[in-house]
Design a protein around this motif. Sequence first.
Motif, PDB file in Angstrom:
ATOM      1  N   PRO A  88     -11.941   4.206  -6.406  1.00 15.56           N
ATOM      2  CA  PRO A  88     -11.144   5.371  -5.966  1.00 15.56           C
ATOM      3  C   PRO A  88     -11.167   5.610  -4.467  1.00 15.56           C
ATOM      4  CG  PRO A  88     -12.321   5.914  -7.976  1.00 15.56           C
ATOM      5  CD  PRO A  88     -12.818   4.564  -7.551  1.00 15.56           C
ATOM      6  N   GLU A  89     -12.266   5.271  -3.792  1.00 12.55           N
ATOM      7  CA  GLU A  89     -12.328   5.513  -2.352  1.00 12.55           C
ATOM      8  C   GLU A  89     -11.361   4.601  -1.599  1.00 12.55           C
ATOM      9  OE1 GLU A  89     -13.583   7.235   1.307  1.00 12.55           O
ATOM     10  OE2 GLU A  89     -13.469   7.867  -0.795  1.00 12.55           O
ATOM     11  N   VAL A  90     -11.147   3.381  -2.071  1.00 13.91           N
ATOM     12  CA  VAL A  90     -10.155   2.501  -1.441  1.00 13.91           C
ATOM     13  C   VAL A  90      -8.766   3.114  -1.559  1.00 13.91           C
ATOM     14  CG1 VAL A  90      -9.013   0.250  -1.557  1.00 13.91           C
ATOM     15  CG2 VAL A  90     -11.494   0.389  -1.752  1.00 13.91           C
ATOM     16  N   THR A  91      -8.453   3.651  -2.725  1.00 18.01           N
ATOM     17  CA  THR A  91      -7.130   4.270  -2.905  1.00 18.01           C
ATOM     18  C   THR A  91      -6.981   5.492  -1.995  1.00 18.01           C
ATOM     19  OG1 THR A  91      -7.831   5.691  -4.741  1.00 18.01           O
ATOM     20  CG2 THR A  91      -7.092   3.474  -5.291  1.00 18.01           C
ATOM     21  N   ARG A  92      -8.075   6.234  -1.796  1.00 21.71           N
ATOM     22  CA  ARG A  92      -8.003   7.396  -0.910  1.00 21.71           C
ATOM     23  C   ARG A  92      -7.787   6.968   0.540  1.00 21.71           C
ATOM     24  NH1 ARG A  92     -10.250  10.099   2.817  1.00 21.71           N
ATOM     25  NH2 ARG A  92     -11.914   8.552   3.055  1.00 21.71           N
ATOM     26  N   ILE A  93      -8.493   5.929   0.965  1.00 23.70           N
ATOM     27  CA  ILE A  93      -8.378   5.450   2.344  1.00 23.70           C
ATOM     28  C   ILE A  93      -6.970   4.953   2.632  1.00 23.70           C
ATOM     29  CG2 ILE A  93      -9.120   3.633   3.950  1.00 23.70           C
ATOM     30  CD1 ILE A  93     -11.911   3.835   2.716  1.00 23.70           C
ATOM     31  N   LEU A  94      -6.408   4.183   1.702  1.00 25.85           N
ATOM     32  CA  LEU A  94      -5.113   3.542   1.941  1.00 25.85           C
ATOM     33  C   LEU A  94      -3.927   4.372   1.469  1.00 25.85           C
ATOM     34  CD1 LEU A  94      -6.064  -0.135   1.013  1.00 25.85           C
ATOM     35  CD2 LEU A  94      -5.960   0.918   3.279  1.00 25.85           C
ATOM     36  N   GLY A  95      -4.177   5.387   0.650  1.00 27.45           N
ATOM     37  CA  GLY A  95      -3.087   6.263   0.234  1.00 27.45           C
ATOM     38  C   GLY A  95      -2.253   5.747  -0.922  1.00 27.45           C
ATOM     39  N   TYR A  96      -2.653   4.643  -1.548  1.00 36.07           N
ATOM     40  CA  TYR A  96      -1.939   4.096  -2.709  1.00 36.07           C
ATOM     41  C   TYR A  96      -2.787   4.303  -3.963  1.00 36.07           C
ATOM     42  CZ  TYR A  96       0.903   1.415   0.658  1.00 36.07           C
ATOM     43  OH  TYR A  96       1.727   1.038   1.691  1.00 36.07           O
ATOM     44  N   ASP A  97      -2.144   4.374  -5.126  1.00 35.97           N
ATOM     45  CA  ASP A  97      -2.945   4.375  -6.350  1.00 35.97           C
ATOM     46  C   ASP A  97      -3.352   2.934  -6.664  1.00 35.97           C
ATOM     47  OD1 ASP A  97      -0.870   3.037  -7.805  1.00 35.97           O
ATOM     48  OD2 ASP A  97       0.072   4.958  -8.262  1.00 35.97           O
ATOM     49  N   GLU A  98      -4.258   2.787  -7.622  1.00 40.44           N
ATOM     50  CA  GLU A  98      -4.827   1.461  -7.894  1.00 40.44           C
ATOM     51  C   GLU A  98      -3.764   0.464  -8.325  1.00 40.44           C
ATOM     52  OE1 GLU A  98      -8.440  -0.656 -10.443  1.00 40.44           O
ATOM     53  OE2 GLU A  98      -7.836   1.402 -10.895  1.00 40.44           O
ATOM     54  N   GLN A  99      -2.844   0.868  -9.193  1.00 36.16           N
ATOM     55  CA  GLN A  99      -1.823  -0.054  -9.677  1.00 36.16           C
ATOM     56  C   GLN A  99      -0.934  -0.550  -8.538  1.00 36.16           C
ATOM     57  OE1 GLN A  99      -1.798  -1.391 -12.710  1.00 36.16           O
ATOM     58  NE2 GLN A  99      -3.689  -0.206 -12.982  1.00 36.16           N
ATOM     59  N   ALA A 100      -0.626   0.322  -7.595  1.00 30.12           N
ATOM     60  CA  ALA A 100       0.198  -0.081  -6.452  1.00 30.12           C
ATOM     61  C   ALA A 100      -0.544  -1.101  -5.590  1.00 30.12           C
ATOM     62  CB  ALA A 100       0.578   1.140  -5.623  1.00 30.12           C
ATOM     63  N   LEU A 101      -1.847  -0.895  -5.399  1.00 26.25           N
ATOM     64  CA  LEU A 101      -2.629  -1.847  -4.600  1.00 26.25           C
ATOM     65  C   LEU A 101      -2.735  -3.200  -5.299  1.00 26.25           C
ATOM     66  CD1 LEU A 101      -5.532   0.429  -3.302  1.00 26.25           C
ATOM     67  CD2 LEU A 101      -3.708  -0.607  -1.941  1.00 26.25           C
ATOM     68  N   LEU A 102      -2.944  -3.184  -6.607  1.00 22.21           N
ATOM     69  CA  LEU A 102      -3.048  -4.452  -7.349  1.00 22.21           C
ATOM     70  C   LEU A 102      -1.728  -5.216  -7.359  1.00 22.21           C
ATOM     71  CD1 LEU A 102      -5.211  -3.378 -10.436  1.00 22.21           C
ATOM     72  CD2 LEU A 102      -5.959  -4.278  -8.234  1.00 22.21           C
ATOM     73  N   ALA A 103      -0.617  -4.519  -7.140  1.00 18.39           N
ATOM     74  CA  ALA A 103       0.700  -5.161  -7.160  1.00 18.39           C
ATOM     75  C   ALA A 103       1.099  -5.730  -5.799  1.00 18.39           C
ATOM     76  CB  ALA A 103       1.753  -4.161  -7.631  1.00 18.39           C
ATOM     77  N   ILE A 104       0.352  -5.428  -4.734  1.00 15.96           N
ATOM     78  CA  ILE A 104       0.699  -5.933  -3.397  1.00 15.96           C
ATOM     79  C   ILE A 104       0.516  -7.456  -3.367  1.00 15.96           C
ATOM     80  CG2 ILE A 104       0.014  -5.919  -0.966  1.00 15.96           C
ATOM     81  CD1 ILE A 104      -0.761  -2.992  -1.315  1.00 15.96           C
ATOM     82  N   PRO A 105       1.530  -8.221  -2.950  1.00 10.36           N
ATOM     83  CA  PRO A 105       1.453  -9.687  -2.986  1.00 10.36           C
ATOM     84  C   PRO A 105       0.319 -10.275  -2.155  1.00 10.36           C
ATOM     85  CG  PRO A 105       3.717  -8.952  -2.660  1.00 10.36           C
ATOM     86  CD  PRO A 105       2.846  -7.748  -2.508  1.00 10.36           C
ATOM     87  N   SER A 106       0.002  -9.665  -1.011  1.00 11.01           N
ATOM     88  CA  SER A 106      -1.059 -10.169  -0.152  1.00 11.01           C
ATOM     89  C   SER A 106      -1.666  -8.998   0.616  1.00 11.01           C
ATOM     90  CB  SER A 106      -0.529 -11.207   0.837  1.00 11.01           C
ATOM     91  OG  SER A 106      -1.525 -11.572   1.781  1.00 11.01           O
ATOM     92  N   VAL A 107      -2.991  -8.981   0.696  1.00  9.89           N
ATOM     93  CA  VAL A 107      -3.650  -7.893   1.425  1.00  9.89           C
ATOM     94  C   VAL A 107      -3.301  -7.936   2.910  1.00  9.89           C
ATOM     95  CG1 VAL A 107      -5.555  -7.723  -0.209  1.00  9.89           C
ATOM     96  CG2 VAL A 107      -5.738  -9.300   1.718  1.00  9.89           C
ATOM     97  N   ILE A 108      -2.920  -9.109   3.419  1.00  8.01           N
ATOM     98  CA  ILE A 108      -2.545  -9.240   4.825  1.00  8.01           C
ATOM     99  C   ILE A 108      -1.310  -8.410   5.144  1.00  8.01           C
ATOM    100  CG2 ILE A 108      -1.785 -10.865   6.606  1.00  8.01           C
ATOM    101  CD1 ILE A 108      -4.669 -11.146   6.002  1.00  8.01           C
TER     102      ILE A 108
END
Length: 244
Positions: A88-108
Motif C-alpha cells: 500500500p505504501e508504494v501505491t500511496r507514493i506513486l498515486g496509483y492503485d495496485e492494479q494500475a501499477l501491475l498493468a504498467i508495461p515497464s517501470v521505466i
Amino acid sequence: VLVECLMSTEAEGGTLVRLSGVVSRSNGRGLRVEPLQVQSTVVVRDMTSEAESTRSLAAAEAKFRTLVEHALVGVFIIQKNRYVYCNPEVTRILGYDEQALLAIPSVIDMVIEEDRAGVAALMNERMARPEETLKYRFRVRRAGGAVIEVEVHGAVIDYEGAPAVIGTAIDITEQQRAANELRQSESRYRTLIQEARDIIFTCDLEGRITSLNRAFEEITGFRREEWIGRPYQSILEGNSNAKE
C-alpha cells in the motif's frame, strides 16, 4: 498422530488407495491400526512433522505479509521490468492503485526522461551483480503528473522460479527540498559573513578559532590561516604572537 496410509488391496485388484487421518499411539509404543476386512498391504507414514512444518510456514508467511502490508516504506517486486507486487505504501507514493501499477508495461515508463537512461543502466547492473544490494535516487512522475524524487534499495531474488528484484522505496522529495533550502541559506549566510566590514569569527567548544572572515585580514593585515586553531582571546587581546 497424523498419518498417511498407502494400501494395495487384493479386493480392488491391486489398486493403490491413499488415506490420511489421525491415529492414536498405544502408550507411546507405536501406532494402533484397526484390522482391515480385506487382505491388504499397508504402508503407514507419520505426517505429523510435515503438517506442523506446513502450519509453521503458513503462519510465518502471514506474519511477513502483515508486516509488509503495514510497512512505513514502499515494498515492491519487479520481474521482467514490471511490477508483480506493490504494498500500500508504494501505491500511496506513486498515486496509483495496485492494479494500475501491475498493468504498467515497464517501470521505466514512470521515470522522467532525464533520469531514464541512468535508471535503466542501474537496473541492468543490479541484475548482473545479484549478490549486491544497490541504492540509488531518481525522479518519477506520479499519477496526475507531479514529479517526486524517490530513494530505492533493491536486491535480486528468485521469485516463482525466475529472477526478480525485491526492494524498498521512500519519497525523499520534501527531504531534498529542505536540504536544498538549507544549502541556499548557508550560502547566503557565508556571503553575508564574508562581505561584512567587521571581524567575524567562529570557535569550537574549547575556544579555539575555526574560521575568520575577510575583514580580519583587511583590518589586522594578518592571514586568516595563521590564526586558525588559536584561542579566540588572541584576537580580543590583539596579540599576534599568542600561542595555542
